[in-house]
Design a protein around this motif. Structure first.
Motif, mmCIF file in Angstrom:
data_model
loop_
_atom_site.group_PDB
_atom_site.id
_atom_site.type_symbol
_atom_site.label_atom_id
_atom_site.label_comp_id
_atom_site.label_asym_id
_atom_site.label_seq_id
_atom_site.Cartn_x
_atom_site.Cartn_y
_atom_site.Cartn_z
ATOM 1 N N GLY A 12 0.814 -1.195 0.000
ATOM 2 C CA GLY A 12 0.000 0.000 0.000
ATOM 3 C C GLY A 12 0.847 1.244 0.000
ATOM 4 N N ALA A 13 0.225 2.344 -0.433
ATOM 5 C CA ALA A 13 0.968 3.583 -0.598
ATOM 6 C C ALA A 13 1.474 4.136 0.719
ATOM 7 C CB ALA A 13 0.084 4.615 -1.309
ATOM 8 N N ALA A 14 0.808 3.770 1.845
ATOM 9 C CA ALA A 14 1.174 4.352 3.121
ATOM 10 C C ALA A 14 2.330 3.614 3.794
ATOM 11 C CB ALA A 14 -0.037 4.358 4.066
ATOM 12 N N ALA A 15 2.753 2.475 3.236
ATOM 13 C CA ALA A 15 3.818 1.697 3.866
ATOM 14 C C ALA A 15 5.112 2.502 3.904
ATOM 15 C CB ALA A 15 4.037 0.391 3.112
ATOM 16 N N VAL A 16 5.777 2.501 5.052
ATOM 17 C CA VAL A 16 7.030 3.227 5.238
ATOM 18 C C VAL A 16 8.130 2.216 5.515
ATOM 19 C CG1 VAL A 16 8.250 4.954 6.593
ATOM 20 C CG2 VAL A 16 5.801 5.206 6.163
ATOM 21 N N THR A 17 9.244 2.331 4.799
ATOM 22 C CA THR A 17 10.376 1.425 4.978
ATOM 23 C C THR A 17 11.673 2.217 4.966
ATOM 24 O OG1 THR A 17 10.537 1.051 2.587
ATOM 25 C CG2 THR A 17 9.170 -0.494 3.839
ATOM 26 N N GLY A 18 12.752 1.537 5.269
ATOM 27 C CA GLY A 18 14.078 2.119 5.108
ATOM 28 C C GLY A 18 14.341 3.362 5.935
ATOM 29 N N HIS A 19 14.978 4.345 5.308
ATOM 30 C CA HIS A 19 15.431 5.544 6.020
ATOM 31 C C HIS A 19 14.294 6.346 6.637
ATOM 32 C CE1 HIS A 19 18.758 4.955 2.935
ATOM 33 N NE2 HIS A 19 19.370 4.818 4.092
ATOM 34 N N GLY A 20 13.090 6.193 6.139
ATOM 35 C CA GLY A 20 11.971 6.952 6.679
ATOM 36 C C GLY A 20 11.240 6.268 7.812
ATOM 37 N N HIS A 21 11.614 5.048 8.145
ATOM 38 C CA HIS A 21 10.919 4.292 9.190
ATOM 39 C C HIS A 21 11.454 4.683 10.571
ATOM 40 C CE1 HIS A 21 9.332 0.858 11.465
ATOM 41 N NE2 HIS A 21 8.476 0.709 10.459
ATOM 42 N N PRO A 22 10.597 4.736 11.581
ATOM 43 C CA PRO A 22 11.076 5.098 12.930
ATOM 44 C C PRO A 22 12.140 4.155 13.461
ATOM 45 C CG PRO A 22 8.785 4.320 12.986
ATOM 46 C CD PRO A 22 9.121 4.575 11.566
ATOM 47 N N ASP A 23 12.109 2.895 13.051
ATOM 48 C CA ASP A 23 13.128 1.960 13.523
ATOM 49 C C ASP A 23 14.516 2.344 13.027
ATOM 50 O OD1 ASP A 23 11.229 0.529 14.860
ATOM 51 O OD2 ASP A 23 11.190 -1.177 13.478
#
Length: 276
Positions: A12-23
């Motif tokens: 989905g478009a809202a999925a956040v991964t990589g450098h933008g993820h809080p983890d």
């Protein structure tokens, strides 16, 4: 109060991964206190300014990524009450124009060009002859695999990266600790490729998939891996893996500013593609 952003790792478009993820911001917490910019969804690292009661901040290394670039200016205006300054290196694939940055920041200047591969073109035919020879020879000496569980290789990855730190004399925030390296591998979108020679890991490459881009994050080899050209085999394997999953492969920049410094690494990256 701002409603929380969707940072699910699913589709989905809202999925956040990589450098933008809080983890990812949490993986760099040894360099500053992670703080979310609630309107744009990006993360920064706050730092105490020595000898004062004031704080400044920086974007997460190596890139600042967010979900709503149009809201960044509003976030920065709010930060003015808390921080002396903020410096970031914005994701070159971010959804913004140069004029947007110039209207948001007091100072905007070119920093580094990123070498990129466009998978929509005949990308393998653009690899220079030297690199082709190196990865063909490397494949005769080693197996390259994508790790289904990167944490299974954390001891080898830390060993390789510690070797890089020692041989390159790295003293800045790129001298990641074991904890940081381990946390980075656990960020949604992370992948680790390793080269194995006679049952020993001799090289590795970590990456993040963010939207339509695969970002090369960290690469390291031991002395044997360097001698056998492990980096060539690893990068080609990673590009072939991502070639039908994303549009772009980002080799990122090299040390130095405006084309100076890092000549060997620059030549290695430009051997795969002339595009920046």
């Amino acid at each position: 109060m701002e409603s929380p952003l969707d940072v699910s790792a699913g589709g989905g478009a809202a999925a956040v991964t990589g450098h933008g993820h809080p983890d990812y911001a949490r993986a760099l917490a040894e360099f500053g206190t992670p703080r979310q910019l609630p309107r744009c969804g990006g993360w920064i690292l706050e730092r105490q300014i020595p000898g004062t009661s004031h704080r400044d901040a920086m974007g997460c290394y190596p890139l600042f990524a967010c979900q709503n670039w149009s809201n960044l200016k509003e976030d920065l205006e709010a930060l003015g009450r808390d921080l002396v300054s903020l410096a970031i290196a914005p994701d070159p694939f971010g959804d913004y124009q140069l004029t947007d940055l110039e209207s948001t920041f007091d100072l905007v200047r070119p920093f580094k060009e990123h070498v990129v591969v466009d998978f929509h073109g005949p990308w393998e035919s653009q690899i220079i002859r030297h690199h082709r020879r190196k990865y063909r020879r490397a494949f005769e000496e080693m197996e390259v695999r994508r790790c289904d569980c990167p944490q299974d290789y954390i001891d080898d990855w830390v060993r390789l990266y510690d070797h890089l730190i020692a041989t390159r004399g790295i003293r800045d925030m790129r001298a990641f600790s074991r904890q940081s390296l381990s946390l980075q591998l656990g960020v949604p979108g992370a992948a680790l490729f390793v080269a194995i020679h006679k049952n020993k890991v001799i090289g590795g490459l970590s990456l993040y998939q963010q939207g339509d881009v695969a970002y090369a994050q960290l690469t390291a080899t031991d002395e044997l891996g360097y001698e056998l050209g492990a980096s060539y085999a690893i990068h080609l394997t990673a590009m072939r893996y991502y070639s039908d999953k994303v549009r772009w492969f980002n080799f990122a920049g090299v040390p130095g500013v405006k084309g100076t410094g890092g000549d060997g690494l620059r030549w290695f990256k430009q051997g795969w593609s002339e595009a920046t």
